[in-house]
Design a protein around this motif. Structure first.
Motif, short mmCIF file in Angstrom:
data_model
loop_
_atom_site.label_atom_id
_atom_site.label_comp_id
_atom_site.label_asym_id
_atom_site.label_seq_id
_atom_site.Cartn_x
_atom_site.Cartn_y
_atom_site.Cartn_z
N MET A 231 0.75 -1.07 0.00
CA MET A 231 -0.12 -0.04 -0.04
C MET A 231 0.82 1.28 0.00
N GLY A 232 1.93 1.27 0.78
CA GLY A 232 2.98 2.23 0.74
C GLY A 232 3.61 2.57 -0.79
N THR A 233 3.86 1.46 -1.54
CA THR A 233 4.50 1.58 -2.78
C THR A 233 3.31 2.08 -3.66
N LEU A 234 2.06 2.11 -3.52
CA LEU A 234 0.87 2.46 -4.32
C LEU A 234 0.86 4.04 -4.04
N ALA A 235 0.92 4.40 -2.89
CA ALA A 235 1.00 5.95 -2.38
C ALA A 235 2.24 6.56 -2.98
N VAL A 236 3.26 5.98 -2.95
CA VAL A 236 4.35 6.66 -3.50
C VAL A 236 4.33 6.67 -5.24
#
Length: 158
Positions: A1-6
């Motif tokens: 999910m963090g990678t999607l936010a980035v």
């Protein structure tokens, strides 16, 4: 999910900072992008307490100005983001859901390459449906940006 936010943050930053834009700003910029989180109201108040700001030091006027400054900055940032989304044709309610589901991202610039730092609340555990929604949202935004950029052909005389 963090990678999607980035990934979403990078998609938006690439559009705002488009090097091919005339005058250094793209059609998505709506003014220069406000970087980082900015100063907190407490930090602005601390600056106003410095000797060269003696007339405002610790006064209700200085404190009110600090609060007004930070609120104006935050409102400007939100308006810029909303206008960018509107120009791209991104559904605002989907964007809100995306931001609710993904962790907050800040950056550690102390290393040679910036490293993302993710902020999540206790118990953060998105399910598969939430992950799929966020992944599809980022893909949809990327496709929308690609479609718009493909149609943004300069006039024949330029």
């Amino acid at each position: 999910m963090g990678t999607l936010a980035v990934a979403f943050e990078q998609l938006m930053a690439d559009q705002v900072n488009d090097a091919n834009a005339s005058g250094g700003l793209s059609v998505y910029s709506f003014g220069k992008r406000l970087l980082g989180r900015g100063l907190s109201a407490y930090q602005v108040q601390s600056i106003l307490r410095q000797p060269d700001h003696a007339p405002l030091r610790g006064t209700p006027v200085g404190i009110a100005w600090a609060m007004e400054h930070t609120q104006t900055r935050d409102a400007t940032r939100a308006l810029q983001e909303g206008m960018r989304l509107m120009v791209l044709g991104v559904d605002f309610h989907q964007y809100q859901r995306f931001t609710q589901l993904t962790p907050g991202v800040s950056w550690d610039y102390r290393k040679p390459e910036a490293t993302p730092i993710f902020a999540v609340e206790p118990g953060y555990a998105p399910n598969r449906e939430e992950f799929d929604f966020c992944r599809q949202f980022v893909i949809t935004v990327a496709l929308r940006i690609t479609e718009i950029n493909a149609r943004a052909v300069p006039p024949s005389w330029r």
